[in-house]
Design a protein around this motif. Structure first.
Motif, PDB file in Angstrom:
ATOM      1  N   LEU A 169       0.668  -1.398   0.193  1.00  0.00           N
ATOM      2  CA  LEU A 169       0.032   0.114  -0.078  1.00  0.00           C
ATOM      3  C   LEU A 169       0.959   1.440  -0.047  1.00  0.00           C
ATOM      4  O   LEU A 169       0.476   2.349  -0.368  1.00  0.00           O
ATOM      5  CB  LEU A 169      -1.102   0.066   1.166  1.00  0.00           C
ATOM      6  N   ASN A 170       2.090   1.265   0.617  1.00  0.00           N
ATOM      7  CA  ASN A 170       3.030   2.402   0.528  1.00  0.00           C
ATOM      8  C   ASN A 170       3.426   2.512  -1.127  1.00  0.00           C
ATOM      9  O   ASN A 170       3.262   3.704  -1.404  1.00  0.00           O
ATOM     10  CB  ASN A 170       4.233   2.158   1.170  1.00  0.00           C
ATOM     11  N   VAL A 171       3.677   1.431  -1.961  1.00  0.00           N
ATOM     12  CA  VAL A 171       3.885   1.731  -3.100  1.00  0.00           C
ATOM     13  C   VAL A 171       2.783   2.200  -4.163  1.00  0.00           C
ATOM     14  O   VAL A 171       2.853   3.360  -4.871  1.00  0.00           O
ATOM     15  CB  VAL A 171       4.291   0.335  -3.744  1.00  0.00           C
ATOM     16  N   MET A 172       1.540   1.576  -3.645  1.00  0.00           N
ATOM     17  CA  MET A 172       0.334   2.106  -4.257  1.00  0.00           C
ATOM     18  C   MET A 172       0.190   3.586  -4.081  1.00  0.00           C
ATOM     19  O   MET A 172      -0.051   4.462  -5.011  1.00  0.00           O
ATOM     20  CB  MET A 172      -0.913   1.392  -3.573  1.00  0.00           C
ATOM     21  N   ARG A 173       0.362   4.091  -2.923  1.00  0.00           N
ATOM     22  CA  ARG A 173       0.278   5.639  -2.508  1.00  0.00           C
ATOM     23  C   ARG A 173       1.395   6.437  -3.510  1.00  0.00           C
ATOM     24  O   ARG A 173       1.021   7.677  -3.963  1.00  0.00           O
ATOM     25  CB  ARG A 173       0.457   5.893  -1.230  1.00  0.00           C
ATOM     26  N   SER A 174       2.537   5.782  -3.479  1.00  0.00           N
ATOM     27  CA  SER A 174       3.569   6.389  -4.243  1.00  0.00           C
ATOM     28  C   SER A 174       3.075   6.487  -5.686  1.00  0.00           C
ATOM     29  O   SER A 174       3.250   7.885  -6.198  1.00  0.00           O
ATOM     30  CB  SER A 174       4.764   5.748  -4.158  1.00  0.00           C
ATOM     31  N   ASP A 175       2.694   5.537  -6.209  1.00  0.00           N
ATOM     32  CA  ASP A 175       1.925   5.463  -7.682  1.00  0.00           C
ATOM     33  C   ASP A 175       0.957   6.539  -7.625  1.00  0.00           C
ATOM     34  O   ASP A 175       0.828   6.964  -8.932  1.00  0.00           O
ATOM     35  CB  ASP A 175       1.748   4.021  -7.958  1.00  0.00           C
ATOM     36  N   VAL A 176       0.020   6.626  -6.712  1.00  0.00           N
ATOM     37  CA  VAL A 176      -0.961   7.769  -6.805  1.00  0.00           C
ATOM     38  C   VAL A 176      -0.391   9.224  -6.910  1.00  0.00           C
ATOM     39  O   VAL A 176      -0.934   9.960  -7.753  1.00  0.00           O
ATOM     40  CB  VAL A 176      -2.148   7.488  -5.666  1.00  0.00           C
ATOM     41  N   ALA A 177       0.657   9.258  -6.079  1.00  0.00           N
ATOM     42  CA  ALA A 177       1.265  10.601  -6.021  1.00  0.00           C
ATOM     43  C   ALA A 177       1.859  10.964  -7.379  1.00  0.00           C
ATOM     44  O   ALA A 177       1.854  12.141  -7.814  1.00  0.00           O
ATOM     45  CB  ALA A 177       2.195  10.668  -4.812  1.00  0.00           C
ATOM     46  N   ALA A 178       2.522  10.065  -7.858  1.00  0.00           N
ATOM     47  CA  ALA A 178       3.172  10.113  -9.181  1.00  0.00           C
ATOM     48  C   ALA A 178       2.101  10.634 -10.402  1.00  0.00           C
ATOM     49  O   ALA A 178       2.185  11.507 -11.134  1.00  0.00           O
ATOM     50  CB  ALA A 178       4.080   9.012  -9.657  1.00  0.00           C
ATOM     51  N   LYS A 179       1.162  10.079 -10.121  1.00  0.00           N
ATOM     52  CA  LYS A 179      -0.148  10.225 -11.190  1.00  0.00           C
ATOM     53  C   LYS A 179      -0.573  11.732 -10.842  1.00  0.00           C
ATOM     54  O   LYS A 179      -0.816  12.429 -11.789  1.00  0.00           O
ATOM     55  CB  LYS A 179      -1.170   9.159 -10.976  1.00  0.00           C
ATOM     56  N   MET A 180      -0.622  11.940  -9.641  1.00  0.00           N
ATOM     57  CA  MET A 180      -1.282  13.364  -9.179  1.00  0.00           C
ATOM     58  C   MET A 180      -0.255  14.258  -9.820  1.00  0.00           C
ATOM     59  O   MET A 180      -0.820  15.644  -9.912  1.00  0.00           O
ATOM     60  CB  MET A 180      -1.676  13.463  -7.768  1.00  0.00           C
ATOM     61  N   SER A 181       1.063  14.090  -9.548  1.00  0.00           N
ATOM     62  CA  SER A 181       1.992  15.229  -9.797  1.00  0.00           C
ATOM     63  C   SER A 181       2.215  15.547 -11.317  1.00  0.00           C
ATOM     64  O   SER A 181       3.094  16.064 -11.689  1.00  0.00           O
ATOM     65  CB  SER A 181       3.105  14.887  -9.117  1.00  0.00           C
ATOM     66  N   GLY A 182       1.632  14.680 -12.260  1.00  0.00           N
ATOM     67  CA  GLY A 182       1.753  15.261 -13.679  1.00  0.00           C
ATOM     68  C   GLY A 182       1.866  13.809 -14.760  1.00  0.00           C
ATOM     69  O   GLY A 182       2.352  13.988 -15.676  1.00  0.00           O
ATOM     70  N   GLY A 183       0.957  12.958 -14.215  1.00  0.00           N
ATOM     71  CA  GLY A 183       0.745  11.800 -15.065  1.00  0.00           C
ATOM     72  C   GLY A 183       1.755  10.592 -14.856  1.00  0.00           C
ATOM     73  O   GLY A 183       1.905  10.425 -13.470  1.00  0.00           O
ATOM     74  N   ASN A 184       2.203   9.825 -15.543  1.00  0.00           N
ATOM     75  CA  ASN A 184       2.832   8.448 -15.489  1.00  0.00           C
ATOM     76  C   ASN A 184       4.275   8.764 -15.081  1.00  0.00           C
ATOM     77  O   ASN A 184       4.977   9.255 -16.127  1.00  0.00           O
ATOM     78  CB  ASN A 184       2.244   7.458 -16.730  1.00  0.00           C
ATOM     79  N   ALA A 185       4.603   8.224 -14.018  1.00  0.00           N
ATOM     80  CA  ALA A 185       6.229   8.364 -13.976  1.00  0.00           C
ATOM     81  C   ALA A 185       6.601   6.896 -14.747  1.00  0.00           C
ATOM     82  O   ALA A 185       6.275   6.042 -14.992  1.00  0.00           O
ATOM     83  CB  ALA A 185       6.574   7.952 -12.253  1.00  0.00           C
ATOM     84  N   TRP A 186       7.890   7.267 -15.117  1.00  0.00           N
ATOM     85  CA  TRP A 186       8.505   6.298 -16.025  1.00  0.00           C
ATOM     86  C   TRP A 186       8.844   5.135 -15.087  1.00  0.00           C
ATOM     87  O   TRP A 186       9.110   5.110 -13.932  1.00  0.00           O
ATOM     88  CB  TRP A 186       9.836   6.600 -16.665  1.00  0.00           C
ATOM     89  N   SER A 187       8.202   3.611 -15.753  1.00  0.00           N
ATOM     90  CA  SER A 187       8.471   2.709 -14.833  1.00  0.00           C
ATOM     91  C   SER A 187       8.629   1.368 -15.876  1.00  0.00           C
ATOM     92  O   SER A 187       8.022   1.304 -16.950  1.00  0.00           O
ATOM     93  CB  SER A 187       7.086   2.319 -13.863  1.00  0.00           C
ATOM     94  N   THR A 188       9.280   0.488 -15.408  1.00  0.00           N
ATOM     95  CA  THR A 188       9.565  -0.754 -16.119  1.00  0.00           C
ATOM     96  C   THR A 188       9.526  -2.029 -15.195  1.00  0.00           C
ATOM     97  O   THR A 188      10.229  -1.803 -14.042  1.00  0.00           O
ATOM     98  CB  THR A 188      10.768  -0.649 -17.002  1.00  0.00           C
TER      99      THR A 188
END
Length: 320
Positions: A169-188
């Motif tokens: 759930l901490n990773v989930m919140r990090s992914d939500v934060a990245a989405k809120m800050s300007g879209g998709n963070a680069w991830s692979t």
């Protein structure tokens, strides 16, 4: 009592596929509803590509012991959001408090997603996860809240709930934060079966023993006080800070101190992981400065004095 008649439009504007289920604008439980956060659940039903939303009817109509609706939206196997209610639902019960969500009536405080997977032998699909991240980010933006207001039911429950299973759930919140800050963070993601991206010696066997594995199988080896690292090759787009997550199946006989090696801008860093627990989900190894370029960036080493098999399954690298 407040309602959220904007829900379908907000989700569509975020690129989420939406299906409005009947009279969702007026389908709700009596009582207060003034949400400040979003709560993730799983349904405990087994979904599939051909049966993508087995729990939909229950979420709309409820059970003999709990009247519906049971969530504001159900997320099906393909990541489609079925909008069920614009008002209060019986999804959260009593909140014990978690992060910025206070103790109290969880049905008043939170909007609920029921993600349709069984949570025991089945994890959520990538489509469900990605749609839920986008939807959560969009709703929290609409509420004027940050990513810390996204919680899992197991964090707020006072009755021992385990949902949603198989995600950090901490990773989930990090992914939500990245989405809120300007879209998709680069991830692979690199799995042990990703072509041209994983290398290991013949000492590393192949197993399908645990259903918590990522993908078709995973690799295993006996611990030894010698260098024999299984490497994941990652094409880092730019020198920057990246969060490194690992996925392994947890079995009681696996290693309690498996070394993960991360090749950073200042040399190799080693993080030790207990692979007897915490499996079947992404677990953060930390955030590291990684250099640009296509090279072996994350490895699983056999060099540990702890007993039990060391496991190499999958890794994920996300720019932060």
């Amino acid at each position: 009592m407040a309602t959220i008649p904007w829900l379908a439009d907000v989700l569509r504007s975020a690129g989420v596929q939406v299906k409005e289920e009947g009279s969702w604008l007026t389908r709700m439980r009596p009582g207060d509803f003034n949400p400040i956060g979003v709560l993730w659940h799983h349904t405990a039903a087994t979904s599939s590509a051909t049966n993508p939303h087995p729990a939909l009817n229950v979420c709309i109509n409820g059970r003999s012991d709990l009247p519906g609706p049971l969530c504001q939206a159900l997320v099906d196997y393909h990541g489609v959001f079925h909008i069920i209610s614009a008002g209060r639902c019986n999804h959260a019960g009593t909140s014990g408090g978690s992060g910025p969500i206070p103790a109290g009536d969880g049905n008043t405080l939170m909007i609920g997603w029921e993600i349709d997977y069984n949570g025991v032998s089945q994890e959520m699909t990538a489509a469900q996860y990605n749609a839920s991240i986008a939807a959560t980010a969009a709703v929290l933006t609409r509420l004027g809240k940050d990513a810390s207001y996204a919680r899992g039911h197991r964090e707020t429950s006072t009755s021992g709930k385990i949902d949603p299973s198989f995600i950090d759930l901490n990773v989930m919140r990090s992914d939500v934060a990245a989405k809120m800050s300007g879209g998709n963070a680069w991830s692979t993601i690199v799995d042990n079966t990703t072509a041209g991206r994983f290398t290991a010696s013949a000492n590393w066997g192949v197993s399908t023993y645990s259903s918590q594995r990522y993908g078709a199988d995973y690799r295993y080896a006996n611990p030894v006080l010698a260098s024999d690292t299984a490497w994941y090759k990652v094409n880092i787009p730019a020198t920057a800070n990246y969060r490194v997550d690992a996925w392994w199946p947890a079995v009681s006989g696996y290693n309690s101190a498996t070394p993960y090696v991360i090749a950073t801008t200042t040399g190799n860093r080693t993080v030790y992981v207990d692979q007897r627990t915490g499996g079947g989900q992404w677990r953060s190894l930390g955030t590291f400065a990684l250099p640009a370029g296509d090279a072996n960036r994350v490895g699983v080493s056999r060099w540990t004095s702890a007993s039990g098999l060391v496991i190499a399954d999958a890794i994920r690298v996300t720019r932060v």
